[in-house]
Enzyme design. Structure first.
Site, PDB file in Angstrom:
ATOM      1  N   GLU A   1      -1.807   2.864   6.295  1.00 46.99           N
ATOM      2  CA  GLU A   1      -2.466   3.451   5.136  1.00 46.99           C
ATOM      3  C   GLU A   1      -2.233   2.620   3.885  1.00 46.99           C
ATOM      4  OE1 GLU A   1      -1.831   7.607   4.693  1.00 46.99           O
ATOM      5  OE2 GLU A   1      -2.896   7.854   6.572  1.00 46.99           O
TER       6      GLU A   1
ATOM      7  N   CYS B   1      -1.134   0.734  -3.494  1.00 50.27           N
ATOM      8  CA  CYS B   1       0.106   1.065  -2.796  1.00 50.27           C
ATOM      9  C   CYS B   1      -0.010   0.541  -1.363  1.00 50.27           C
ATOM     10  CB  CYS B   1       0.303   2.581  -2.823  1.00 50.27           C
ATOM     11  SG  CYS B   1       1.795   3.114  -1.981  1.00 50.27           S
TER      12      CYS B   1
ATOM     13  N   CYS C   1       8.126   4.466  10.128  1.00 50.65           N
ATOM     14  CA  CYS C   1       9.372   4.088   9.450  1.00 50.65           C
ATOM     15  C   CYS C   1      10.547   4.611  10.261  1.00 50.65           C
ATOM     16  CB  CYS C   1       9.410   4.675   8.042  1.00 50.65           C
ATOM     17  SG  CYS C   1      10.823   4.095   7.079  1.00 50.65           S
TER      18      CYS C   1
ATOM     19  N   CYS D   1      14.157   9.678   6.299  1.00 50.41           N
ATOM     20  CA  CYS D   1      14.431  10.543   5.149  1.00 50.41           C
ATOM     21  C   CYS D   1      13.823  11.912   5.456  1.00 50.41           C
ATOM     22  CB  CYS D   1      13.813   9.946   3.891  1.00 50.41           C
ATOM     23  SG  CYS D   1      14.421   8.285   3.575  1.00 50.41           S
TER      24      CYS D   1
ATOM     25  N   CYS E   1      10.251  13.115   3.970  1.00 52.46           N
ATOM     26  CA  CYS E   1       9.120  12.175   3.988  1.00 52.46           C
ATOM     27  C   CYS E   1       8.298  12.322   5.267  1.00 52.46           C
ATOM     28  CB  CYS E   1       9.652  10.747   3.866  1.00 52.46           C
ATOM     29  SG  CYS E   1       8.385   9.480   4.065  1.00 52.46           S
TER      30      CYS E   1
ATOM     31  N   CYS F   1       2.832  10.122  -2.727  1.00 50.99           N
ATOM     32  CA  CYS F   1       4.092   9.584  -2.195  1.00 50.99           C
ATOM     33  C   CYS F   1       4.588  10.429  -1.033  1.00 50.99           C
ATOM     34  CB  CYS F   1       5.205   9.628  -3.235  1.00 50.99           C
ATOM     35  SG  CYS F   1       4.965   8.562  -4.614  1.00 50.99           S
TER      36      CYS F   1
END
Ligand code: SAH
Ligand code: SF4
Length: 395
Positions: free
Chosen positions: A109, A155, A162, A166, A169, A387
Site C-alpha cells: 500500500e 507515504c 511487518c 506492535c 497496528c 497510520c
C-alpha cells in the site's frame, strides 16, 4: 559502498523467459548491464535517465534509445518493471490509498496526501517551514491551493507486512511476508508521481517511509531506494522522513550514512514497561539505549529529532504519561519534537481512541514544559489509509 550490491551479486536468473526489472538498478549496475550486452557505455546513462527522470513504464517509451537497443534489452529478459497501481481508493479528504502490485504479483500500500498531514511541522527543516507557510495561508479553511499537489506527501511501504508486532497496528496482523526491493520501494513513488503528473523540482513532494513494514529491518534495500530517489529521481533527502519502531543496529548504521533522510522514532510510551506492553520489541531494545543511539545521528541546522507517539485511550494518554514523556525527552539532551497521533481503530484490536480533551491536555502539557508537540491530522480514515491501518484492505 554498502548501499548497492555489485552487479555480479544480483539474483539474475538468466533463464529463458525470466524477466528482470531495470527499475531498481543503480547507474553502476546499469553499466554492468550495458557491458554484458556489449552496448556502448553511454547507453547506461540514457537508460538511467529514462527510468528515474522520465519515469517510463515500458522499454518502448525509452525513445532516446534506438529500437535495436530496446529490442536487445527485451530479448535479454529485461523490462522496466515499475510497480503498478492496481486499485485506488479516494477519501473524502482528498487522500488516496493505492494497492500497488509488484512484478511478482505481491501487493503493498502507498498513500497520497495532497496537503500532507502536518507531520513535518516544527522539525526545523525546509519542508516544515513551507508546511507552516502553506498552513497559515489556508488557516481555518480547506482552501484548494492553486496547484492541488504543490505540497503533497507520499507515504511509502518498505516491506509486505511487518514482523515487529506492535499491538495497536493493523499491518502487524499480516505478519511478515517479504522485503521489498529497492525498485519496489522507489517504484511506489514513481507510480504515484506518474498518476498525478508531478514534476519533481516544480512540485514540493515530501516522502514518509511510514507505510507497511519496518524500514530498518530491510535496511540495504531501503537505503538503496533512498539513493534512487535522490540521485535518480531528484527528490532531496531533506524532504524524506523515515520512521523506525526502534531497531537499534539500524539506527547505528543510519547515523553513519552520508545520504540521510530525517529520522523519526515511534516511541509511543514514556517508559519501558508501558512500551513493552504495546511494542514487544522493547524487550530487545530499551528506550535509554535507543536515545543514546539517536544522539549519534547528525542533525542539520535547526533540525529536530521527531518522536511519534500514538495515543491509546487509558494506556499512554494520561497526564502522568505526558509528564514522564516530557522529562524523558528533556533529559535526553536531544532537540526533540513530538508528533502525537490519535490511534486509528481497526478490527480486532483491543484499544480505544483517546478522549479529545485528553489529547488536548497531553499536547498542552508537552508544549508548556518546553517540548514542541504537534497533532498529526488523520488522513483518509474512511478508506483505511490512516497510520497503522494499512493491511491491503480491498473493501
Ligand atoms: N514501522 C515503522 C513505520 C511504519 S508505522 C514504525 O513503526 O515506525 C508509522 C507510524 O504509525 C508509527 O509511528 C506507528 O506507531 C503508527 N501507528 C501504527 N498503528 C497505528 C494506529 N492504529 N493508529 C495510529 N498510528 C499508528
Ligand atoms: Fe510494524 Fe510499524 Fe506497525 Fe509496528 S507500527 S507493526 S513496526 S508497521
Amino acid at each position: 559502498m554498502q548501499s548497492f550490491p555489485q552487479f555480479d551479486s544480483l539474483p539474475f536468473k538468466n533463464v529463458e523467459n525470466s524477466i528482470e526489472p531495470l527499475f531498481s538498478l543503480s547507474l553502476q549496475q546499469l553499466e554492468g548491464v550495458t557491458a554484458r550486452l556489449s552496448l556502448e557505455p553511454y547507453r547506461s546513462r540514457q537508460i538511467w535517465q529514462a527510468l528515474y527522470q522520465q519515469r517510463v513504464s515500458s522499454l518502448e517509451e525509452m525513445t532516446a534509445l534506438p529500437k535495436s537497443v530496446r529490442e536487445l534489452l527485451g530479448q535479454s529478459g529485461f523490462q522496466v518493471g515499475l510497480p503498478r497501481i492496481a486499485q485506488a481508493f479516494v477519501s473524502t479528504d482528498g487522500t488516496e490509498r493505492y494497492l500497488v502490485t509488484c512484478p511478482d504479483g505481491e501487493t503493498v500500500e502507498t498513500v497520497w496526501m495532497p496537503n500532507g498531514d502536518d507531520g513535518e511541522l516544527g522539525d526545523g527543516s525546509d519542508a516544515a517551514a513551507e508546511d507552516a507557510e502553506a498552513n497559515s495561508a489556508t488557516a481555518g479553511e480547506q482552501a484548494e491551493p492553486a496547484i492541488p499537489y504543490r505540497r503533497a506527501t507520499i507515504c511509502v511501504s518498505s516491506q509486505v507486512g511487518c514482523a515487529v508486532n506492535c499491538q495497536f497496528c493493523l499491518t502487524a496482523k499480516l505478519g511478515m511476508k517479504r522485503n521489498l526491493t529497492a525498485g519496489e520501494i522507489a517504484g511506489q513513488v514513481a507510480a504515484v508521481l506518474n498518476r498525478h503528473q508531478v514534476r519533481v523540482g516544480r512540485d514540493r513532494i515530501n516522502l514518509v517511509f511510514m507505510g507497511m513494514g519496518e524500514p530498518f529491518l530491510n535496511y540495504d534495500n531501503f537505503m538503496a531506494a533512498v539513493h534512487l530517489l535522490v540521485e535518480g529521481m531528484g527528490i532531496p533527502e531533506s524532504r524524506m522522513t523515515v520512521s523506525t519502531s526502534g531497531i537499534l543496529p539500524g539506527i547505528e548504521r543510519f547515523a553513519k550514512e552520508k545520504l540521510r533522510p530525517k529520522l523519526a522514532l515511534s516511541l509511543n510510551a514514556p517508559n519501558d514497561s508501558i512500551r513493552e506492553s504495546i511494542m514487544p520489541i522493547t524487550r530487545k531494545w530499551k528506550i535509554d539505549d535507543l536515545l543514546v543511539a539517536l544522539r549519534e545521528v547528525p542533525l542539520r541546522p535547526r533540525e529536530r529529532m521527531t518522536f511519534e507517539y500514538v495515543l491509546l485511550g487509558g494506556v499512554n494518554d494520561r497526564l502522568q504519561d505526558a509528564r514522564e514523556l516530557s522529562a524523558l525527552l528533556r533529559n535526553s539532551g536531544l532537540p526533540a519534537k513530538v508528533n502525537l497521533i490519535v490511534w486509528n481503530p481497526g478490527p480486532d484490536i483491543p484499544y480505544r481512541m483517546p478522549a479529545p480533551e485528553d489529547v488536548a491536555a497531553f499536547q498542552q502539557h508537552l508544549i508548556a514544559s518546553g517540548v514542541p508537540a504537534f497533532l498529526r491530522r488523520p488522513r483518509g480514515r474512511d478508506i483505511y489509509a490512516a497510520c497503522g491501518q494499512l493491511k491491503r484492505t480491498v473493501e
